[in-house]
Design a protein around this motif. Sequence first.
Motif, PDB file in Angstrom:
ATOM      1  N   UNK A  51       0.842  -1.209   0.000  1.00  0.00           N
ATOM      2  CA  UNK A  51       0.000   0.000   0.000  1.00  0.00           C
ATOM      3  C   UNK A  51       0.874   1.255   0.000  1.00  0.00           C
ATOM      4  N   UNK A  52       1.954   1.209   0.768  1.00  0.00           N
ATOM      5  CA  UNK A  52       2.809   2.401   0.862  1.00  0.00           C
ATOM      6  C   UNK A  52       3.495   2.706  -0.469  1.00  0.00           C
ATOM      7  N   UNK A  53       3.606   1.688  -1.322  1.00  0.00           N
ATOM      8  CA  UNK A  53       4.204   1.892  -2.646  1.00  0.00           C
ATOM      9  C   UNK A  53       3.150   2.228  -3.696  1.00  0.00           C
ATOM     10  N   UNK A  54       1.904   2.310  -3.243  1.00  0.00           N
ATOM     11  CA  UNK A  54       0.829   2.705  -4.157  1.00  0.00           C
ATOM     12  C   UNK A  54       0.251   1.562  -4.972  1.00  0.00           C
ATOM     13  N   UNK A  55       0.493   0.323  -4.584  1.00  0.00           N
ATOM     14  CA  UNK A  55      -0.097  -0.812  -5.313  1.00  0.00           C
ATOM     15  C   UNK A  55      -1.596  -0.845  -5.015  1.00  0.00           C
ATOM     16  N   UNK A  56      -2.412  -0.965  -6.048  1.00  0.00           N
ATOM     17  CA  UNK A  56      -3.867  -0.930  -5.820  1.00  0.00           C
ATOM     18  C   UNK A  56      -4.584  -1.758  -6.887  1.00  0.00           C
ATOM     19  N   UNK A  57      -5.902  -1.770  -6.780  1.00  0.00           N
ATOM     20  CA  UNK A  57      -6.743  -2.588  -7.665  1.00  0.00           C
ATOM     21  C   UNK A  57      -6.417  -2.293  -9.128  1.00  0.00           C
ATOM     22  N   UNK A  58      -6.352  -3.360  -9.913  1.00  0.00           N
ATOM     23  CA  UNK A  58      -6.067  -3.198 -11.337  1.00  0.00           C
ATOM     24  C   UNK A  58      -4.590  -3.361 -11.665  1.00  0.00           C
ATOM     25  N   UNK A  59      -3.722  -3.241 -10.640  1.00  0.00           N
ATOM     26  CA  UNK A  59      -2.284  -3.423 -10.900  1.00  0.00           C
ATOM     27  C   UNK A  59      -1.947  -4.910 -10.984  1.00  0.00           C
ATOM     28  N   UNK A  60      -0.796  -5.174 -11.589  1.00  0.00           N
ATOM     29  CA  UNK A  60      -0.215  -6.518 -11.542  1.00  0.00           C
ATOM     30  C   UNK A  60       1.094  -6.449 -10.770  1.00  0.00           C
TER      31      UNK A  60
END
Length: 383
Positions: free
Chosen positions: A69-78
């Motif tokens: 989350x802190x790296x900005x990984x979110x829904x739709x990413x791989x």
Amino acid sequence: MNHKDRSIMVSDLSYDQEEIDAVISVLRSEWLTMGPRTQKFELKISEYLGVEHVVAVNSGTAALHLGLLSLGVSAGDEVIVTPISFVATSNAILYTGARPVFVDIDSKTFNMDPKLIESAITERTKAIVPVHIAGLPAEMDEIKRIASKHSLVVMDDAAHAIGAVYRDRNVGTLADVTAFSFFSNKNLSVGEGGAVATSDGEIAERLKLMRSHGLTKSTWSRHYDRDEESRDQLYDMVELGYNYRMTEIGAALGLVQLMKLDRHNSRRREVYTLYSELCENLPVVFQEIPAYVRHSHHVLPILLPESMRPRVRKHMAQHGIGTSIHYTPIHTFSYYQQLGYADVHLPVADELGRRVLTLPLHQKLSNDDVSLVVRELRNALES
Ligand SMILES: Cc1ncc(COP(=O)(O)O)c(C=O)c1O
């Protein structure tokens, strides 16, 4: 009740009076949740690793989740990840709504094969998550080179690798963020606990917010800040966070365990060396350890000849020797099969999944214990 059902356990804790005293002092202090001991634990781990920021949490899984989350990984990413890990590594990716993309492992190191990463990158790829499997550092320079070429972030799962070193740099200083676990069987163990390490101050602030509901002040500082004005300030909630706070009991245990870590890791290394000498003529395969890494020897996975594993495991159990499996490839579990991974075939990982057996490895093993394990392994293989 004694849970030790084998005379030689596959992993074991070394707790003595110091850990007992540390826990009792927390109980006496009557402050149990995240407070001064957690802060001290974070500081000591950051000094040990040589990294600017360490944020302690209540599990390795929480560390992985917050790290992403802190790296900005979110829904739709791989997110590119190895299939040979504990399920928590890719489950944490699922928690963010992103999709794990498994790449095969290197047959020599059992770590993610960097040669296969680029062909798995798409326009949706956001991050790469290598795992230092069993404590053997992944090929971080190559992984980071690929990440920077494609503007991706890197989080390494170092649940097995506290104290490991890659090309003269400590694991924990190699990626954008690093997740550690301090689960019961780990080299540094507090029961349940974890931490995220990063050299990025903004990421560290975000991790601290997210670990406690997105609140701008902790309960400890609301009660005990020396500065009265700051103490009286109300808190705000600025993000949707979680309760991933570490307990003071965990931190107190962690502080003692950290002081013993290098000693324990050295003994693990001696045990491993003895195993590798005694197994020289057996038809088993060890991880190949490059000269430029220091392995932390969290566990000892070996490859057996195909189809011999059930017989060997049974024989070892009959002789009081604990074994385990690190790991069944994640994409082959029912949940992942139903999630759309049924067509994923990763030949090296799949073969490891059929052949791997974990032998006992911990700081409490004597040389005689190791000889006995190898003798029974030989008997099982020859029977
Ligand atoms: C490789 C790996 N990643 C993540 C975790 C999750 O850590 P925890 O059990 O502390 O949540 C573990 C182990 O427990 C692990 O072995």
